[in-house]
Motif scaffolding. Structure first.
Motif, PDB file in Angstrom:
ATOM      1  N   SER A  81       0.532  -0.816   0.143  1.00  0.00           N
ATOM      2  CA  SER A  81       0.177  -0.120  -0.091  1.00  0.00           C
ATOM      3  C   SER A  81       0.579   1.112  -0.147  1.00  0.00           C
ATOM      4  O   SER A  81       1.877   1.287   0.217  1.00  0.00           O
ATOM      5  N   THR A  82       0.674   1.979  -0.559  1.00  0.00           N
ATOM      6  CA  THR A  82       1.213   3.273  -1.001  1.00  0.00           C
ATOM      7  C   THR A  82       0.166   4.647  -0.674  1.00  0.00           C
ATOM      8  O   THR A  82      -0.815   4.341  -0.783  1.00  0.00           O
ATOM      9  N   GLU A  83       0.481   5.255   0.309  1.00  0.00           N
ATOM     10  CA  GLU A  83       0.276   6.905   0.834  1.00  0.00           C
ATOM     11  C   GLU A  83       0.932   8.531   0.459  1.00  0.00           C
ATOM     12  O   GLU A  83       1.798   8.118   1.176  1.00  0.00           O
ATOM     13  N   LYS A  84       0.562   8.909  -0.505  1.00  0.00           N
ATOM     14  CA  LYS A  84       1.352  10.679  -0.784  1.00  0.00           C
ATOM     15  C   LYS A  84      -0.039  11.718   0.210  1.00  0.00           C
ATOM     16  O   LYS A  84      -1.108  11.347  -0.666  1.00  0.00           O
ATOM     17  N   SER A  85       0.186  12.300   0.427  1.00  0.00           N
ATOM     18  CA  SER A  85      -0.142  13.839   0.565  1.00  0.00           C
ATOM     19  C   SER A  85       0.209  14.811   0.560  1.00  0.00           C
ATOM     20  O   SER A  85       1.654  15.165   0.848  1.00  0.00           O
ATOM     21  N   SER A  86      -0.033  16.478   0.715  1.00  0.00           N
ATOM     22  CA  SER A  86       0.219  17.616   0.401  1.00  0.00           C
ATOM     23  C   SER A  86      -0.097  19.028   0.907  1.00  0.00           C
ATOM     24  O   SER A  86      -1.362  18.526   0.478  1.00  0.00           O
ATOM     25  N   THR A  87       0.072  19.613   1.503  1.00  0.00           N
ATOM     26  CA  THR A  87      -0.348  20.321   2.248  1.00  0.00           C
ATOM     27  C   THR A  87       0.520  21.884   2.095  1.00  0.00           C
ATOM     28  O   THR A  87       1.509  21.901   1.688  1.00  0.00           O
ATOM     29  N   GLY A  88      -0.518  23.269   1.437  1.00  0.00           N
ATOM     30  CA  GLY A  88       0.527  24.597   1.892  1.00  0.00           C
ATOM     31  C   GLY A  88      -0.946  25.675   1.432  1.00  0.00           C
ATOM     32  O   GLY A  88      -1.255  24.706   0.849  1.00  0.00           O
ATOM     33  N   PHE A  89      -0.065  27.205   1.562  1.00  0.00           N
ATOM     34  CA  PHE A  89      -1.854  28.073   0.367  1.00  0.00           C
ATOM     35  C   PHE A  89      -0.902  29.332   0.129  1.00  0.00           C
ATOM     36  O   PHE A  89       0.481  29.202   0.458  1.00  0.00           O
ATOM     37  N   SER A  97       0.615  40.184  -5.016  1.00  0.00           N
ATOM     38  CA  SER A  97       0.625  39.527  -3.808  1.00  0.00           C
ATOM     39  C   SER A  97       1.989  39.116  -3.405  1.00  0.00           C
ATOM     40  O   SER A  97       2.596  39.359  -4.038  1.00  0.00           O
ATOM     41  N   SER A  98       2.106  39.102  -1.578  1.00  0.00           N
ATOM     42  CA  SER A  98       3.136  38.665  -0.791  1.00  0.00           C
ATOM     43  C   SER A  98       2.387  37.854   0.085  1.00  0.00           C
ATOM     44  O   SER A  98       0.918  38.154   0.253  1.00  0.00           O
ATOM     45  N   GLY A  99       3.238  37.123   0.171  1.00  0.00           N
ATOM     46  CA  GLY A  99       3.394  35.626   1.413  1.00  0.00           C
ATOM     47  C   GLY A  99       2.524  34.130   1.149  1.00  0.00           C
ATOM     48  O   GLY A  99       1.878  34.773  -0.327  1.00  0.00           O
ATOM     49  N   GLY A 100       2.916  33.228   1.633  1.00  0.00           N
ATOM     50  CA  GLY A 100       2.238  32.243   1.099  1.00  0.00           C
ATOM     51  C   GLY A 100       3.329  30.861   1.301  1.00  0.00           C
ATOM     52  O   GLY A 100       4.889  31.189   1.046  1.00  0.00           O
ATOM     53  N   SER A 101       2.846  29.128   1.825  1.00  0.00           N
ATOM     54  CA  SER A 101       3.782  28.445   2.046  1.00  0.00           C
ATOM     55  C   SER A 101       3.427  26.492   1.618  1.00  0.00           C
ATOM     56  O   SER A 101       1.781  26.761   1.483  1.00  0.00           O
ATOM     57  N   THR A 102       3.971  25.753   0.989  1.00  0.00           N
ATOM     58  CA  THR A 102       3.539  24.382   0.399  1.00  0.00           C
ATOM     59  C   THR A 102       4.062  23.349   0.719  1.00  0.00           C
ATOM     60  O   THR A 102       5.498  23.659   1.196  1.00  0.00           O
ATOM     61  N   GLY A 103       3.679  21.922   1.065  1.00  0.00           N
ATOM     62  CA  GLY A 103       3.967  20.854   1.992  1.00  0.00           C
ATOM     63  C   GLY A 103       3.701  19.577   1.296  1.00  0.00           C
ATOM     64  O   GLY A 103       2.676  19.055   0.786  1.00  0.00           O
ATOM     65  N   LEU A 104       4.589  18.748   1.172  1.00  0.00           N
ATOM     66  CA  LEU A 104       4.966  16.927   0.133  1.00  0.00           C
ATOM     67  C   LEU A 104       4.735  16.226   1.325  1.00  0.00           C
ATOM     68  O   LEU A 104       6.070  16.228   1.854  1.00  0.00           O
ATOM     69  N   SER A 105       3.855  14.870   1.379  1.00  0.00           N
ATOM     70  CA  SER A 105       4.183  13.688   2.304  1.00  0.00           C
ATOM     71  C   SER A 105       4.184  11.893   1.369  1.00  0.00           C
ATOM     72  O   SER A 105       3.368  12.908   0.376  1.00  0.00           O
ATOM     73  N   GLN A 106       4.547  11.750   1.895  1.00  0.00           N
ATOM     74  CA  GLN A 106       4.486   9.975   1.205  1.00  0.00           C
ATOM     75  C   GLN A 106       4.550   8.837   1.670  1.00  0.00           C
ATOM     76  O   GLN A 106       5.551   9.367   2.508  1.00  0.00           O
ATOM     77  N   LYS A 107       4.265   8.083   1.813  1.00  0.00           N
ATOM     78  CA  LYS A 107       3.356   6.747   3.110  1.00  0.00           C
ATOM     79  C   LYS A 107       3.301   5.081   2.322  1.00  0.00           C
ATOM     80  O   LYS A 107       2.710   4.856   1.915  1.00  0.00           O
ATOM     81  N   GLN A 108       4.373   4.282   2.131  1.00  0.00           N
ATOM     82  CA  GLN A 108       4.541   2.900   1.420  1.00  0.00           C
ATOM     83  C   GLN A 108       4.065   2.033   2.658  1.00  0.00           C
ATOM     84  O   GLN A 108       5.240   1.674   3.151  1.00  0.00           O
TER      85      GLN A 108
END
Length: 515
Positions: free
Chosen positions: A291-299, A315-326
């Motif tokens: 089983s493989t699980e991927k996820s991403s977070t940010g604005f 516009s100014s400001g913002g951030s992003t994130g990426l995660s993966q589980k197998q």
């Protein structure tokens, strides 16, 4: 008339003892003739039925009396009728259901009444069932009489099945003389009764013979019953093996010149073995799961307002994130072997054979009496016989099988000379005499009694004849007192014939013509 008067006078002139003897002979002869002719005309009786029960004998005799058929009843329930009517009477009685056998059958319901109570109907049904089973068992080979007793508990809707009494049966059998029932025949009777009665188990049936011997074993004696079956199997095996040996050696050594006995030892233990084996080298993948699980977070964004929402605004400001589980799961299985072995309940452990062959060895010629009457068996012959027996029985030395073969002279039975068996002509002779003897007796009665009696009574005495002749001729001199008493009658007749030759010749001529 004159002859009849002469016969009567002659009979009157007889002494009293002669008259009594004649009457006695005539009475005895007439009585014997009557008895003989009645014996000839009497019908020859033969067996209609034998070994009848008292009930059947009474019914058959009542039927014969109603039809006015002559019969004879002898001991042991045997009914005799005329020989020429045996088959006809049997067919007539069979059409009426006779003989029925002991007890009653379902014919008890032929005449039923509406007033019969339920208890009586149940009792009649039980009697009918017992009677029908008895008749069926009695029709088996070797069974002379039988009776069946049933114990059938009443059914109740309030009784639990576990607490209800069991249905049981008892069978009483009278066997014919010299007859026995084997195990299969007894089991056949048991299953016949069990299949005919509702809720009757075969283990609840008891069979007893007329000698009081219990032919069946209760279900609680299962081990004892098994031992009996094992003994029968062992005896059957030994008998079969002995028959094989005799069939192989008798053509070689001669019929009646060999005796064989076989003893077999069996192991009737039944064993069961279950074995599981694992192979550590035989590892295989049983199942695999990944089983493989991927996820991403940010604005991203700016200050709310006109500039931010207008075209070309910044516009100014913002951030992003990426995660993966197998995840990965693999199941391995070790190879396994399951073996289940059930050993046979019958294993032959040892076989012993003993043989005795008629004959003598070469070294026994001088010591055995009448050695010339026996066959000489050599060592080669003995070895040959042993090899035949080994191959016949399947000899296995490692199993402990043994063969004992001995050469011994058999004792010669004494020969009794018996003459030729004469044929039994007695029935034929009796049949011929039955019709021939009365004819011979009647003929002898006529020749020895009737004819001599007629001749004797028809003869005229010489004294009376002389007197008649003298009366006709007026010769009173024969009867005159002047004739000397010493002259005999014979001399008087001779003297008269000499003086009257013509009359004497005529008288003799008349006698000859009468003869």
């Amino acid at each position: 008339m004159a002859d009849n008067e002469n016969i009567v006078e002659q009979f009157k002139a007889w002494p009293t003892m002669n008259k009594i003897g004649l009457l006695a002979v005539m009475i005895m002869t007439i009585t014997s003739m009557v008895l003989l002719f009645s014996w000839v005309q009497n019908a020859d009786f033969q067996v209609l039925y034998s070994s009848l029960s008292e009930e059947d004998a009474g019914r058959i005799i009542e039927e014969l009396q109603s039809k006015k058929i002559p019969y004879e009843l002898v001991s042991s329930g045997t009914v005799l009728v005329a020989a020429n009517k045996v088959h006809e009477i049997r067919l007539e009685l069979a059409g009426q259901g006779l003989p029925q056998g002991a007890g009653v059958g379902f014919e008890i319901f032929d005449n039923t009444s509406f007033t019969t109570s339920e208890f009586v109907q149940k009792l009649n049904y039980k009697r009918a069932l017992e009677g029908e089973l008895s008749r069926t068992i009695r029709s088996l080979s070797g069974v002379q009489q039988s009776r069946v007793h049933l114990v059938m508990p009443d059914k109740s809707v309030f009784a639990f099945q576990e607490s209800r009494p069991e249905t049981t049966a008892a069978v009483f059998i009278t066997l014919q003389n010299g007859r026995t029932l084997n195990r299969n025949e007894i089991q056949g009777i048991v299953h016949l009764v069990s299949s005919s009665v509702e809720d009757l188990d075969a283990g609840s049936i008891t069979v007893v013979d007329n000698k009081g011997v219990l032919l069946t074993r209760p279900s609680s004696d299962s081990m004892l019953s098994l031992s009996g079956s094992q003994m029968e199997y062992q005896q059957a095996f030994e008998t079969n093996t002995m028959t094989k040996i005799l069939s192989m050696l008798e053509p070689v050594v001669g019929k009646g010149k060999i005796q064989a006995k076989v003893s077999a030892a069996f192991n009737f233990t039944r064993s069961e073995k279950t074995e599981e084996k694992y192979d550590p080298d035989g590892v295989v993948v049983r199942s695999e799961q990944k089983s493989t699980e991927k996820s991403s977070t940010g604005f991203s964004g700016g200050v709310p307002g006109v500039s931010t929402n207008s075209v070309g605004g910044s516009s100014s400001g913002g951030s992003t994130g990426l995660s993966q589980k197998q995840d990965e799961m693999i199941n391995y299985e070790t190879s396994k072997t399951i073996t289940r072995v059930i050993n046979s309940p019958v294993v032959l452990e040892r076989l012993t054979v003993a043989l005795v062959i008629d004959g003598i060895l070469a070294s026994q010629k001088e010591t055995v009496e009448n050695a010339d009457q026996y066959d000489v068996r050599s060592d080669v012959d003995i070895k040959y016989y042993e090899d035949i027996v080994k191959k016949t029985i399947g000899f296995i030395e490692d199993r402990g099988d043994e063969i004992s073969l001995s050469i011994m002279p058999f004792k010669r039975p004494e020969v009794i000379e018996v003459g030729e068996v004469e044929k039994d002509y007695l029935p034929l002779i009796l049949t011929i005499l039955k019709y021939f003897v009365p004819i011979v007796i009647a003929l002898m009665f006529f020749l020895l009694i009737v004819k001599p009696l007629i001749n004797s009574l028809s003869k005229v005495p010489a004294r009376r004849m002389t007197r008649a002749i003298a009366g006709e001729e007026g010769l009173t001199g024969l009867e005159a007192p002047a004739v000397p008493q010493e002259i005999s009658l014979k001399e008087q007749v001779v003297d008269w014939a000499g003086n009257n030759s013509g009359q004497a010749a005529g008288m003799i001529k008349g006698w000859v013509e009468e003869k």
